[in-house]
Write an enzyme that holds these catalytic residues in place. Structure first.
Site, PDB file in Angstrom:
ATOM      1  N   ALA A   1       3.996   7.050  -1.489  1.00 28.28           N
ATOM      2  CA  ALA A   1       5.280   7.444  -2.080  1.00 28.28           C
ATOM      3  C   ALA A   1       5.044   8.266  -3.342  1.00 28.28           C
ATOM      4  CB  ALA A   1       6.124   6.217  -2.394  1.00 28.28           C
TER       5      ALA A   1
ATOM      6  N   THR B   1       7.633   1.394   2.759  1.00 30.04           N
ATOM      7  CA  THR B   1       7.665   2.766   2.240  1.00 30.04           C
ATOM      8  C   THR B   1       8.986   3.022   1.541  1.00 30.04           C
ATOM      9  OG1 THR B   1       6.233   3.498   4.053  1.00 30.04           O
ATOM     10  CG2 THR B   1       7.394   5.205   2.816  1.00 30.04           C
TER      11      THR B   1
ATOM     12  N   SER C   1       0.827  -1.220   0.000  1.00 26.27           N
ATOM     13  CA  SER C   1       0.000   0.000   0.000  1.00 26.27           C
ATOM     14  C   SER C   1       0.853   1.258   0.000  1.00 26.27           C
ATOM     15  CB  SER C   1      -0.910  -0.001   1.233  1.00 26.27           C
ATOM     16  OG  SER C   1      -0.139  -0.031   2.424  1.00 26.27           O
ATOM     17  N   LYS C   2       2.118   1.152   0.376  1.00 26.07           N
ATOM     18  CA  LYS C   2       2.981   2.325   0.483  1.00 26.07           C
ATOM     19  C   LYS C   2       3.322   2.946  -0.876  1.00 26.07           C
ATOM     20  CE  LYS C   2       3.317   2.263   4.990  1.00 26.07           C
ATOM     21  NZ  LYS C   2       2.732   3.335   5.822  1.00 26.07           N
ATOM     22  N   ASP C   3       3.090   2.200  -1.963  1.00 27.93           N
ATOM     23  CA  ASP C   3       3.260   2.799  -3.293  1.00 27.93           C
ATOM     24  C   ASP C   3       2.395   4.039  -3.428  1.00 27.93           C
ATOM     25  OD1 ASP C   3       4.887   0.679  -3.912  1.00 27.93           O
ATOM     26  OD2 ASP C   3       3.614  -0.126  -5.504  1.00 27.93           O
TER      27      ASP C   3
END
Length: 346
Positions: free
Chosen positions: A52, A79, A47-49
């Site tokens: 970012a 992340t 999910s950190k895409d």
């Protein structure tokens, strides 16, 4: 079924629009229907895409980030991977301060992605100069032409999920979602998603998952930071020893705590029952659902969405290693090591 040929300019075009997959075997005896938002379908496998790409593009729009500049961040691994991926495509250098609690799989991947990695001790206070928070701040001060993402205290962390994850879940459930259950680390995922969903329907219940050893649940209930809550635990990317401003506590109805051991076994159960190879925090959120079901929190008509944040490949040296599980004392008469031994043909 005929499919259109899909051609993308670069890997960043694949961020978001992850599938919602019904859980069947794990929740067969539970009241209600259960769906997983499987974030490992992002190109960086987490999910950190979303944050970012969103935060970096906002910095570009504001003119504070130019090609050749350096992006600095604190991360438990995911992340950092996402930032390194975006940096490659957009032409930035990347420096990451990583918690020593992060799996060696994650740390090796960050180095492979071309990031400069500083591994910092996990079990020190947030204001200790060796903590990954303080190391990242120092590196930002020392590095000319750098920006510090600072996901724990960045409103854009919430905004990224408000503009993407929330609308996706609302549309995928046709507005019928009754519960959102999600882990809370920085708090950006659950806060941004919850904010959007509650704007559509304030009756949706949002339940955060916290770890034993973290201050988040008690702070939500009392608005007091209690140092006595803090002790070492193993789950990465879940809970905190500080209060992130990227957590909107007013958007979350309640928190439930889960243990390292039960979360690890729940991750393995997801793989074996649903065929979804997901990470340690996905096990934590599934363990929370199990506990909530036992508490009678759900009814037959409920539509429960859980967020599975990342991919299991990042935990091969941890929850998917019998050796690691045994070293933690996680195997017993109920939960045993992998039954089938590997057969080598000579």
């Amino acid at each position: 079924m005929e499919q259109k040929n899909q051609v993308f300019d670069n890997v960043l075009d694949l961020v978001g629009n992850t599938p919602l997959i019904k859980l069947n075997r794990l929740t067969a005896d539970y009241k209600g229907d259960y769906f997983a938002k499987v974030e490992s379908f992002n190109p960086g496998n987490s999910s950190k895409d979303r944050i970012a790409l969103y935060i970096i593009e906002q910095a570009e729009k504001q003119g504070i980030l130019k090609p050749g500049d350096t992006i600095i961040e604190t991360t438990s691994g995911n992340t950092g991977f996402s930032i390194a991926m975006v940096s490659i495509i957009k032409g930035y250098d990347c420096i990451l301060a990583v918690s020593s609690k992060s799996s060696t799989d994650k740390i090796d991947m960050l180095k492979t992605m071309g990031a400069k990695v500083y591994v910092c001790p996990a079990h020190v206070s947030a204001d200790d100069p060796r903590s990954y928070y303080q190391v990242a701040k120092r590196l930002h001060e020392e590095t000319k032409g750098s920006i510090y993402i600072n996901q724990y205290f960045n409103q854009l962390n919430i905004d990224a999920h408000y503009h993407s994850t929330g609308p996706e879940i609302w549309n995928q459930t046709k507005g019928n979602i009754t519960h959102l259950v999600a882990c809370s680390g920085t708090g950006g995922t659950i806060s941004g998603t919850a904010k959007f969903l509650k704007e559509q329907n304030p009756n949706i219940k949002v339940i955060g998952v916290d770890a034993f050893g973290s201050v988040i649940k008690k702070y939500h209930e009392t608005r007091e930071f209690d140092e006595k809550e803090i002790y070492p635990y193993r789950i990465e990317g879940l809970g905190k020893n500080l209060i992130p401003s990227a957590t909107d506590f007013d958007a979350i109805d309640e928190f439930i705590k889960v243990t390292d051991e039960e979360s690890a076994h729940s991750a393995r159960e997801i793989v074996k029952n649903e065929g979804l190879f997901v990470g340690y925090t996905s096990g934590a959120v599934m363990q929370a659902v199990k506990q909530l079901n036992e508490q009678g929190k759900f009814k037959k008509t409920d539509k429960v969405v859980v967020i599975f944040p990342d991919h299991g490949s990042r935990y091969m040296s941890k929850v998917y290693s019998d050796k690691w599980m045994n070293e933690q004392g996680f195997f017993d008469s109920v939960h045993e090591a992998t039954a089938e031994e590997i057969q080598y043909i000579k």
